[in-house]
Scaffold this motif. Structure first.
Motif, mmCIF file in Angstrom:
data_model
loop_
_atom_site.group_PDB
_atom_site.id
_atom_site.type_symbol
_atom_site.label_atom_id
_atom_site.label_comp_id
_atom_site.label_asym_id
_atom_site.label_seq_id
_atom_site.Cartn_x
_atom_site.Cartn_y
_atom_site.Cartn_z
ATOM 1 N N ARG A 560 25.606 18.310 1.180
ATOM 2 C CA ARG A 560 25.673 17.668 -0.130
ATOM 3 C C ARG A 560 24.642 16.557 -0.259
ATOM 4 N NH1 ARG A 560 31.663 16.743 -2.693
ATOM 5 N NH2 ARG A 560 31.970 18.945 -2.954
ATOM 6 N N SER A 561 24.540 15.723 0.774
ATOM 7 C CA SER A 561 23.582 14.620 0.743
ATOM 8 C C SER A 561 22.156 15.156 0.659
ATOM 9 C CB SER A 561 23.757 13.752 1.996
ATOM 10 O OG SER A 561 25.034 13.199 2.060
ATOM 11 N N PHE A 562 21.870 16.228 1.403
ATOM 12 C CA PHE A 562 20.528 16.805 1.392
ATOM 13 C C PHE A 562 20.171 17.314 -0.002
ATOM 14 C CE2 PHE A 562 17.122 19.734 2.120
ATOM 15 C CZ PHE A 562 16.442 19.248 3.225
ATOM 16 N N LYS A 563 21.105 18.017 -0.631
ATOM 17 C CA LYS A 563 20.823 18.581 -1.949
ATOM 18 C C LYS A 563 20.668 17.477 -2.991
ATOM 19 C CE LYS A 563 21.896 22.722 -4.534
ATOM 20 N NZ LYS A 563 22.668 23.968 -4.531
ATOM 21 N N ARG A 564 21.450 16.410 -2.855
ATOM 22 C CA ARG A 564 21.323 15.298 -3.796
ATOM 23 C C ARG A 564 19.984 14.594 -3.640
ATOM 24 N NH1 ARG A 564 25.500 12.589 -2.350
ATOM 25 N NH2 ARG A 564 24.397 11.182 -0.957
ATOM 26 N N GLU A 565 19.486 14.491 -2.413
ATOM 27 C CA GLU A 565 18.245 13.763 -2.139
ATOM 28 C C GLU A 565 17.009 14.597 -2.494
ATOM 29 O OE1 GLU A 565 16.239 10.292 -0.739
ATOM 30 O OE2 GLU A 565 18.351 10.659 -1.152
ATOM 31 N N THR A 566 17.034 15.912 -2.163
ATOM 32 C CA THR A 566 15.836 16.737 -2.334
ATOM 33 C C THR A 566 15.904 17.692 -3.515
ATOM 34 O OG1 THR A 566 16.640 18.540 -0.901
ATOM 35 C CG2 THR A 566 15.511 16.675 0.165
ATOM 36 N N GLY A 567 17.116 18.033 -3.955
ATOM 37 C CA GLY A 567 17.273 18.964 -5.066
ATOM 38 C C GLY A 567 17.536 20.394 -4.643
ATOM 39 N N CYS A 568 17.460 20.693 -3.357
ATOM 40 C CA CYS A 568 17.740 22.055 -2.895
ATOM 41 C C CYS A 568 18.475 21.991 -1.568
ATOM 42 C CB CYS A 568 16.449 22.880 -2.772
ATOM 43 S SG CYS A 568 15.186 22.148 -1.714
ATOM 44 N N SER A 569 18.995 23.130 -1.124
ATOM 45 C CA SER A 569 19.780 23.168 0.105
ATOM 46 C C SER A 569 18.852 23.109 1.324
ATOM 47 C CB SER A 569 20.611 24.454 0.156
ATOM 48 O OG SER A 569 19.767 25.582 0.342
ATOM 49 N N PRO A 570 19.394 22.766 2.509
ATOM 50 C CA PRO A 570 18.552 22.732 3.714
ATOM 51 C C PRO A 570 17.867 24.066 3.996
ATOM 52 C CG PRO A 570 20.641 21.638 4.124
ATOM 53 C CD PRO A 570 20.756 22.268 2.786
ATOM 54 N N GLY A 571 18.594 25.176 3.819
ATOM 55 C CA GLY A 571 17.994 26.481 4.068
ATOM 56 C C GLY A 571 16.841 26.769 3.122
ATOM 57 N N GLN A 572 17.043 26.471 1.844
ATOM 58 C CA GLN A 572 15.979 26.681 0.868
ATOM 59 C C GLN A 572 14.768 25.811 1.182
ATOM 60 O OE1 GLN A 572 18.205 25.717 -2.642
ATOM 61 N NE2 GLN A 572 18.765 27.848 -3.063
ATOM 62 N N TYR A 573 15.033 24.568 1.576
ATOM 63 C CA TYR A 573 13.936 23.652 1.880
ATOM 64 C C TYR A 573 13.124 24.168 3.072
ATOM 65 C CZ TYR A 573 11.390 19.272 2.298
ATOM 66 O OH TYR A 573 10.398 18.326 2.323
ATOM 67 N N ARG A 574 13.834 24.578 4.140
ATOM 68 C CA ARG A 574 13.123 25.055 5.331
ATOM 69 C C ARG A 574 12.266 26.283 4.998
ATOM 70 N NH1 ARG A 574 16.745 26.174 10.403
ATOM 71 N NH2 ARG A 574 17.674 27.704 8.979
ATOM 72 N N ASP A 575 12.837 27.233 4.241
ATOM 73 C CA ASP A 575 12.088 28.444 3.903
ATOM 74 C C ASP A 575 10.835 28.130 3.089
ATOM 75 O OD1 ASP A 575 14.025 29.849 5.213
ATOM 76 O OD2 ASP A 575 15.089 30.487 3.406
ATOM 77 N N GLU A 576 10.994 27.299 2.065
ATOM 78 C CA GLU A 576 9.859 27.002 1.204
ATOM 79 C C GLU A 576 8.832 26.142 1.917
ATOM 80 O OE1 GLU A 576 9.086 28.330 -1.580
ATOM 81 O OE2 GLU A 576 10.944 29.500 -1.588
ATOM 82 N N ALA A 577 9.273 25.199 2.753
ATOM 83 C CA ALA A 577 8.338 24.346 3.486
ATOM 84 C C ALA A 577 7.474 25.186 4.425
ATOM 85 C CB ALA A 577 9.104 23.283 4.271
ATOM 86 N N ARG A 578 8.073 26.173 5.078
ATOM 87 C CA ARG A 578 7.313 27.024 5.998
ATOM 88 C C ARG A 578 6.355 27.951 5.246
ATOM 89 N NH1 ARG A 578 11.680 28.553 10.761
ATOM 90 N NH2 ARG A 578 11.934 26.403 11.498
ATOM 91 N N ARG A 579 6.808 28.454 4.090
ATOM 92 C CA ARG A 579 5.901 29.285 3.291
ATOM 93 C C ARG A 579 4.669 28.485 2.856
ATOM 94 N NH1 ARG A 579 10.863 30.886 0.618
ATOM 95 N NH2 ARG A 579 11.551 32.923 1.384
#
Length: 589
Positions: A560-579
């Motif tokens: 919850r804290s991650f999504k509030r801070e970044t706007g997306c879930s940890p899994g989504q963030y990791r996938d997009e950051a690596r792409r």
């Protein structure tokens, strides 16, 4: 404990029952000659409409209250109309029949002004009104307004039982928004419950509410004490409708403590008793259990639970947690590699969000139904003509269906691509934010050292004192990484700084323009992002490990804290950051 301990005390209702089955054997006084209920009879009704609610026999409530309501309408008996009408609407509300709720609230609407001097009755009416806003519209603002007004009437009428109900619903609004400030309302409800005049059922609910809000605040040990007391009361008084809530809170508590065996056991028990709970709670059980299974690396089983919860949501026309279910189903399909299904549920999620945010939703829906009805009528009239043309239209129909399928598939794909773009934009924005923030951190640190060298004798004087104290806090965060401490609190920080919590809080509020909890979350999420963005094996560690590393007690709070801070879930963030890193290629130092 946010997502994991998101379990909601069912949107609490006034205890009501049928008059003729009152367990205390109370007798109704003779009616007055004009056919209206006397004060003694109204008091008897209030005391009588309790038993069936505890037993969950809402059909009996309706069948008993409705004849009294109809007779009161014929006799223009304002007080009886309001009382029985409110209880009938209450029963339909608990059964998730929103159309019937609106019907009875509209029916008694013209009589509300005439009953304005009765605190007990006004309390009931504001409870039903607030719950209607919450369950039928998800309108938290209007619900909060109704509950707050109801608290004034409950206090004026010395009605502790319903006062607890209202405070619990206010706390629920804060809870679903992930706001820990709802704890103050839980504490107020618990304080009222200690009065000897409070009945056992609302007293038990107050204990469960305290456990719920303490779990949300990551105060697990304190929550356990209230939860154990509630369990004792449930077993002693056989409060069947509260068993699933109690078990779900236990499951979430064990999950936070890492005892997955006990967590699994209590999730199963919560589902077994869920049939006695209202729809919102039953939906929540499957949502939390699905999150648990997903966290344990079982997305297939998690998907089954999410879909079961969504089925309950649709069956009972319950809006609570439908958004979370649709979002989690889409994310889980994405994890399983089923992009088509992920896009389909992403589309359903967007449609749902759009529908509840539109003020004209109901009017547009009714107009659409009317158009469909007119089209259907026209089709019936032209049925014979269409039968004659059927042979020639077969090929056209096949082409039409194919086009529709292609359009739908294309639309779902476009929605999926848009979601990907949105996630990419959020990741890019957050990375840009971090790149700008790191030089600022270094500059602030250098400025702080220069300031210390030139002026070391004055602290805590006006804004200068706050800046110096905040600089010390920043050092603790950057150098000592005290945000990793799971028991870190404002009091603990003040103790480390040899100051008090007021000064520490004020320094953070003034210099960082954030609350203490948001300030700590910012540092935790920044480190989590660095771990997730790492292309080595370190970036592939489970989210539970990352949550533990950066200081969270549970992976649900981290989500919850991650999504509030970044706007997306940890899994989504990791996938997009690596792409993004693959597209940019290796970066030379």
């Amino acid at each position: 404990m946010k997502k994991s301990h998101r379990t909601t005390i069912p949107i609490l209702c006034v205890l009501i029952c049928a008059l003729m089955l009152c367990p205390t054997g109370c007798r109704q006084q003779a009616s007055s000659d004009n056919g209206k209920q006397t004060r003694e009879e109204l008091d008897s009704l209030r005391q009588s409409f309790r038993y069936f609610n505890v037993e969950g026999q809402y059909d009996s409530i309706i069948s008993s209250a409705r004849p009294i309501l109809m007779k009161a309408l014929d006799g223009q008996d304002t007080m009886t109309v309001l009382l029985t009408g409110a209880y009938t609407a209450q029963a339909f509300l608990t059964m998730e029949s929103m159309d019937s709720v609106r019907h009875y609230m509209n029916l008694i609407g013209p009589y509300r002004k005439g009953g304005g001097k009765d605190p007990s009755l006004q309390t009931v009416l504001f409870i039903v009104e607030g719950l209607s806003h919450l369950k039928a519209e998800l309108n938290y603002s209007l619900a909060l307004e109704s509950f707050t007004e109801g608290c004034k009437w409950a206090e004026a009428g010395n009605d502790p039982d319903n006062h607890i109900v209202l405070l619990a619903n206010i706390a629920h609004i804060f809870y679903v928004r992930g706001d820990r400030h709802g704890l103050q309302y839980a504490e107020e409800a618990y304080a009222i419950s200690r009065d000897q005049a409070v009945e056992d059922f609302p007293r038990c609910q107050a204990h469960l509410l305290m456990a719920q809000m303490l779990l949300l605040s990551d105060r697990t040990q304190e929550a356990a004490a209230y939860l154990n007391d509630a369990r004792t009361m449930i077993e002693e008084h056989q409060f069947i409708s509260l068993i699933s809530i109690c078990r779900l809170l236990y499951a979430n508590m064990y999950q936070s403590n890492g005892d997955y065996f006990q967590a699994e056991r209590n999730y199963q028990e919560a589902m077994r008793w869920g049939k006695y709970a209202e729809a919102g709670t039953a939906t929540m059980i499957y949502l939390d259990y699905g999150d648990f299974l997903r966290m344990r690396g079982m997305p297939g089983k998690a998907l089954e639970q999410y879909k079961a919860g969504l089925g309950i949501s649709y069956k009972n026309n319950s809006l609570e947690f439908r958004r979370e279910l649709l979002s989690n189903i889409s994310d889980t399909y994405q994890t399983l590699g089923d992009r088509a299904s992920a896009a389909e549920y992403s589309y359903l999620y967007k449609s749902y969000v759009d529908s509840i945010s539109s003020l004209q939703k109901e009017q547009e829906f009714n107009s659409q139904l009317l158009r469909y009805s007119q089209i259907e009528h026209e089709h019936e009239i032209q049925a014979k003509e269409l039968a004659l043309l059927q042979a020639r239209r077969k090929s056209s129909t096949a082409i039409f269906i194919s086009v529709i399928v292609v359009i739908i598939a294309l639309s779902l794909y476009i929605l999926y691509i848009r979601q990907r773009r949105t996630n990419r934009l959020l990741v890019t924005q957050y990375e840009t934010y971090m790149q700008r923030l790191l030089p600022m951190d270094k500059n602030n640190h250098t400025a702080k050292e220069e300031h210390d060298a030139s002026d070391t004798g004055i602290q805590n004087q006006g804004s200068t004192g706050e800046q110096e104290l905040f600089a010390r806090i920043e050092d603790l965060m950057r150098k000592d990484k005290i945000y990793r401490q799971k028991d870190l609190s404002l009091d603990r920080l003040a103790e480390i700084l040899s100051t008090n919590r007021t000064y520490a809080s004020k320094a953070i509020n003034s210099c960082a323009s954030q609350t203490f909890f948001n300030y700590v979350d910012m540092y935790r999420i920044r480190e989590a992002v660095m771990i997730l963005s790492d292309e080595s094996e370190k970036g592939n560690v489970p989210f539970k490990y990352i949550a533990d590393t950066v200081g969270y007690n549970s992976v649900q709070v981290f989500y919850r804290s991650f999504k509030r801070e970044t706007g997306c879930s940890p899994g989504q963030y990791r996938d997009e950051a690596r792409r993004l890193r693959k597209e940019r290629g290796p970066i030379e130092d």
